[in-house]
Design a protein around this motif. Sequence first.
Motif, PDB file in Angstrom:
ATOM      1  N   UNK A 106       0.829  -1.200   0.000  1.00 36.22           N
ATOM      2  CA  UNK A 106       0.000   0.000   0.000  1.00 36.22           C
ATOM      3  C   UNK A 106       0.866   1.254   0.000  1.00 36.22           C
ATOM      4  N   UNK A 107       1.996   1.198   0.730  1.00 37.63           N
ATOM      5  CA  UNK A 107       2.915   2.335   0.787  1.00 37.63           C
ATOM      6  C   UNK A 107       3.471   2.647  -0.606  1.00 37.63           C
ATOM      7  N   UNK A 108       3.849   1.607  -1.349  1.00 40.90           N
ATOM      8  CA  UNK A 108       4.431   1.835  -2.685  1.00 40.90           C
ATOM      9  C   UNK A 108       3.412   2.462  -3.621  1.00 40.90           C
ATOM     10  N   UNK A 109       2.166   1.993  -3.536  1.00 40.32           N
ATOM     11  CA  UNK A 109       1.120   2.605  -4.362  1.00 40.32           C
ATOM     12  C   UNK A 109       0.913   4.080  -3.969  1.00 40.32           C
ATOM     13  N   UNK A 110       0.929   4.344  -2.657  1.00 41.03           N
ATOM     14  CA  UNK A 110       0.720   5.720  -2.181  1.00 41.03           C
ATOM     15  C   UNK A 110       1.822   6.635  -2.713  1.00 41.03           C
ATOM     16  N   UNK A 111       3.065   6.175  -2.652  1.00 41.05           N
ATOM     17  CA  UNK A 111       4.172   7.013  -3.115  1.00 41.05           C
ATOM     18  C   UNK A 111       4.040   7.329  -4.603  1.00 41.05           C
ATOM     19  N   UNK A 112       3.712   6.308  -5.401  1.00 41.28           N
ATOM     20  CA  UNK A 112       3.560   6.544  -6.844  1.00 41.28           C
ATOM     21  C   UNK A 112       2.332   7.414  -7.123  1.00 41.28           C
ATOM     22  N   UNK A 113       1.277   7.204  -6.336  1.00 39.18           N
ATOM     23  CA  UNK A 113       0.050   7.986  -6.553  1.00 39.18           C
ATOM     24  C   UNK A 113       0.294   9.462  -6.241  1.00 39.18           C
ATOM     25  N   UNK A 114       1.021   9.743  -5.162  1.00 35.11           N
ATOM     26  CA  UNK A 114       1.306  11.137  -4.804  1.00 35.11           C
ATOM     27  C   UNK A 114       2.164  11.806  -5.876  1.00 35.11           C
ATOM     28  N   UNK A 115       3.131  11.036  -6.416  1.00 37.52           N
ATOM     29  CA  UNK A 115       3.977  11.597  -7.474  1.00 37.52           C
ATOM     30  C   UNK A 115       3.119  11.943  -8.685  1.00 37.52           C
ATOM     31  N   UNK A 116       2.081  11.192  -8.910  1.00 40.03           N
ATOM     32  CA  UNK A 116       1.214  11.427 -10.057  1.00 40.03           C
ATOM     33  C   UNK A 116       0.256  12.604  -9.798  1.00 40.03           C
ATOM     34  N   UNK A 117      -0.275  12.657  -8.575  1.00 36.03           N
ATOM     35  CA  UNK A 117      -1.287  13.679  -8.259  1.00 36.03           C
ATOM     36  C   UNK A 117      -0.667  15.040  -7.968  1.00 36.03           C
ATOM     37  N   UNK A 118       0.577  15.033  -7.503  1.00 36.05           N
ATOM     38  CA  UNK A 118       1.291  16.281  -7.170  1.00 36.05           C
ATOM     39  C   UNK A 118       0.413  17.274  -6.394  1.00 36.05           C
ATOM     40  N   UNK A 119      -0.064  16.913  -5.214  1.00 34.10           N
ATOM     41  CA  UNK A 119      -0.909  17.851  -4.449  1.00 34.10           C
ATOM     42  C   UNK A 119      -0.079  19.062  -3.992  1.00 34.10           C
ATOM     43  N   UNK A 120      -0.759  20.175  -3.769  1.00 32.90           N
ATOM     44  CA  UNK A 120      -0.054  21.396  -3.338  1.00 32.90           C
ATOM     45  C   UNK A 120       0.613  21.200  -1.982  1.00 32.90           C
ATOM     46  N   UNK A 121      -0.144  20.558  -1.068  1.00 34.72           N
ATOM     47  CA  UNK A 121       0.432  20.292   0.248  1.00 34.72           C
ATOM     48  C   UNK A 121       0.611  18.789   0.436  1.00 34.72           C
ATOM     49  N   UNK A 122       1.788  18.381   0.856  1.00 34.00           N
ATOM     50  CA  UNK A 122       2.077  16.955   1.017  1.00 34.00           C
ATOM     51  C   UNK A 122       1.424  16.422   2.304  1.00 34.00           C
ATOM     52  N   UNK A 123       0.741  15.293   2.265  1.00 31.44           N
ATOM     53  CA  UNK A 123       0.153  14.747   3.497  1.00 31.44           C
ATOM     54  C   UNK A 123       1.211  14.049   4.365  1.00 31.44           C
ATOM     55  N   UNK A 124       0.843  13.795   5.596  1.00 32.39           N
ATOM     56  CA  UNK A 124       1.679  12.973   6.484  1.00 32.39           C
ATOM     57  C   UNK A 124       1.507  11.497   6.093  1.00 32.39           C
ATOM     58  N   UNK A 125       2.596  10.744   6.182  1.00 35.33           N
ATOM     59  CA  UNK A 125       2.495   9.313   5.880  1.00 35.33           C
ATOM     60  C   UNK A 125       3.100   8.510   7.034  1.00 35.33           C
ATOM     61  N   UNK A 126       2.335   7.533   7.521  1.00 30.36           N
ATOM     62  CA  UNK A 126       2.923   6.532   8.418  1.00 30.36           C
ATOM     63  C   UNK A 126       3.079   5.261   7.608  1.00 30.36           C
ATOM     64  N   UNK A 127       4.338   4.901   7.335  1.00 29.25           N
ATOM     65  CA  UNK A 127       4.618   3.678   6.601  1.00 29.25           C
ATOM     66  C   UNK A 127       4.661   2.529   7.607  1.00 29.25           C
ATOM     67  N   UNK A 128       3.807   1.541   7.398  1.00 27.62           N
ATOM     68  CA  UNK A 128       3.700   0.421   8.337  1.00 27.62           C
ATOM     69  C   UNK A 128       4.334  -0.829   7.740  1.00 27.62           C
ATOM     70  N   UNK A 129       5.306  -1.374   8.442  1.00 29.02           N
ATOM     71  CA  UNK A 129       5.911  -2.664   8.060  1.00 29.02           C
ATOM     72  C   UNK A 129       5.507  -3.758   9.019  1.00 29.02           C
ATOM     73  N   UNK A 130       4.912  -3.351  10.168  1.00 23.90           N
ATOM     74  CA  UNK A 130       4.443  -4.339  11.150  1.00 23.90           C
ATOM     75  C   UNK A 130       2.950  -4.109  11.384  1.00 23.90           C
ATOM     76  N   UNK A 131       2.103  -4.660  10.505  1.00 23.45           N
ATOM     77  CA  UNK A 131       0.661  -4.433  10.667  1.00 23.45           C
ATOM     78  C   UNK A 131       0.098  -4.996  11.970  1.00 23.45           C
ATOM     79  N   UNK A 132       0.864  -5.867  12.623  1.00 22.62           N
ATOM     80  CA  UNK A 132       0.540  -6.254  13.994  1.00 22.62           C
ATOM     81  C   UNK A 132       1.817  -6.590  14.716  1.00 22.62           C
TER      82      UNK A 132
END
Lengths: 684, 205
Positions: free
Chosen positions: A263-289
């Motif tokens: 999901x993180x990789x998709x988010x990174x590519x999606x943000x690069x594509x959408x280029x929003x004016x303000x960058x959101x905060x991201x919590x990258x999770x590698x330990x879902x539990x």
Amino acid sequence: MPKHVVGVDQPGLRAVLIGNEAVARGAIEAAAQVVAGYPGTPSSEVIETLSLVAKDFGMHVEWSVNEKVALDVAVGAAIVGARAMATMKNAGTNWVMDMFATVVYGGVSGGLVVYSADDPDAFYSSTEQDTRPLAKAVGVLILEPKDQQEAKDMAKAGFDYSERFELPVFLRSVTRICHSGGDVEFGEIRRSRNKVFFDRHYKLPFRWNVYGPFKYGGKVGPTAKHAWQLERIEEIKDFVNRSEFNWIEEGEVPLGIVASGIGYSYVKDALAKLKPDGWPWILKVGTPYPLPEEALRKLIDNVDKILVVEEGDPFVEEQLYAFMKEYSPEKPIYGKTRRQLVLRYGELGIAQVVNALARFLGVEAPNIPAGRRAVKGEVAKILAPRSSALCPGCQHLGTYWGLRFALIKAISKFRGRMKGVWIVNGDIGCYEQGGYGIFAKEIEAGEARESRRVMFNNPYEILDTNYIMGGGIGVAQGEFHAGYRDGPIVAVAGDSTFFHACMPAIANAVYNKAAITFIVLDNAWTAMTGHQPSPASGVTATLEPARRFRVEDVARSLGVEHVWVVDPYNVKEVEKAILEAIETSVEKGVPTLVVARRECILQVVRRLTREGKELATYVVDEGRCVGCRLCVQLGCPAVGWDRERGKAFIDPVLCVACGLCAQVCPVNAIVPSVKGKTLRDYVG
Amino acid sequence: MVKAYYIMIAGVGGQGTVMLSRIIGDAALMRGLHVRIGETYGAAMRGGAVHSHVKVGEEIHSPLLMEDEADALLALEPLEGLRRGLTYLKPEGVVVINTRRVYPIDVNVGVAAYPPVDRIVDALRRLGGVVVAHDFTALAEKAGTSRAMNVAVLGAFSRVIEGAETPFDREVLVEAVKKRVPKRWVEVNVKAFNMGYEVADRALK
């Protein structure tokens, strides 16, 4: 040179690996000593890859007969101190649950990694099941990689984490990691190997016997061990706050994204594509539990709302909801079940994440102009489908042909006694395509609670039921014991499936007297997942010679008295044997077995090609062809129908000269072409 | 910063789509770039539809292309080329397409019709930019083995992208072929690559 690049001892080397190869490299870097699994797409390449280099690293790599045995083997290795891994697909994880839920009571001394490959969108699976809830229920650390590099790094770190907490670590991957390629930088290979030893009281008294008089927290036995495990989980909850696989990327606007695994990789590519004016905060999770709560708090403190992006169930989303209920109940969560921006079924995919992010961030998603959409609509009209089918020359075509006509003859024979509605129970393997219905017409669902006969004229509609590995033979027995007598009850399975899950069910059928007919389609390999060896193959994962098990010998020893062994390339013989087997089971009230044995055609053709042998093809003698289309009903991709001429034809590109279509032609119009030898000339 | 470059490879099982995606991946590594290759290839069946999403660049994370994102379509089989081109080819995307057909079972049994190859090529011209269409299977046979068809297509691609801003050129792609292909097949494959290059060169003149 090692037989696979993962065996190259060169830290810093970069190579394109699929996720499963990366996991294999991680196991090598961690100096894993025992790796066991059962083939299951998309997990199989871990063991396939390791089996090529196992000897170089003194590693025992095996295809176990099923996933449950594989985990038992891995646990055995890990309690005598070795580093061990068990590999499986999502369905296989269901199989291992008994041991998985029990080994955590007392844990392990050598690192134990349980690798599970989930399959969102069910590319190769009967379900989309997310296995993370299973691992959480058991109470172990879950690691989930964002890409191939992390798959390698997590596999390696998983052994360290497991040894640190003395519990198994669950490594959860998904198809788009397992089967996607990515550049991976190699790390150091650990030089020391874990010492193998046995101490029944290692660190904890009576540790390896779940019923041992182990005392903890004022309790004794399993309850004490449970208390011990719960303390480990508290330590893990603290530890994940410092794990290298979780991090926060600070944003410019008060919008937060929690992105787990790919999901993180998709988010990174999606943000690069959408280029929003303000960058959101991201919590990258590698330990879902367990989730890293310190990072969660920091994220929540800095944002007004949160979007969760994860592959599979709303697993992180549910935990986040529970956490926020206490910590910050007023801030809304967006995800799969709350203010749904992402579907709960199907795979995540980049397009869906782009659209979800666009809505969450309030920016415009890219779209296709109407004019281009119209061009696409026009072009799409000439497109033809390419349905998944059994291979040209597949021996299962012969078995299914024989089965179809045996069933028709059986109901004619039992007319008066039976309504003529047979049930064919399927199983998991190439032959499951007998239920894909690629030529099926729109069906009207029934409401009458009456047995309904369904006629079909191709092998792709022959299976009435299909669920899980080894399920068909058991389901068949239930149908019989419920009193179903409207027609013969049949079950089919492959050889690898037979050893995986059918043996207890056969003993059960004999013991409880189920009058069913069981057909084993034995092609000597676990063909569908890529021809891994099974007990029917005569070799192990590392190609050491091994005992070759015969299905009929095992079945006889389990009490099956009536057994036929036939060649699926002889359709008359197959039909006769199945008809006799059905009659015998109905008349005598016992289970009967037909083994249809011939090596997988792909393996045979590959071998002949390697040896430089040329295969002829069959051709249709148009003078003799009467246009009855029986050969087309065989369902072989190489047999075609020329509508204009009203004649059959054989596609010379696809034909492997097996001769099955020639056998079913009633007027002998299909003959070998003059040049070259047929398949049967080579292999009989 | 090197512009990210996206390629869609389409074909059927046994034609070498996976091998081709790996060759391109190796070429990207030689350029010091990151690679993502999205594929599904579960069943060992012959003749099933196969396609690869290949993404190359300095900062890429996930393995899949979105609609209309492919800078190039490498079609090892015409119908599969159309299927993936329809979804993924961008309006100015370049196409190299092998015109040798592999019939699906749906066509062979008469429930679907295989579109004429020239209509497929026309459709791809409408959807994308430059299209080079040729029987690369026959070309590879001339080079020594039909199995080098995928590499012949790659050779044609190396000519099509000449002058464009891409991470690739003829030299790095040939090097990658030499690295991936088994030693005894290197000569034949390099020959097929060069023959593919010449075909595209003639087509573009």
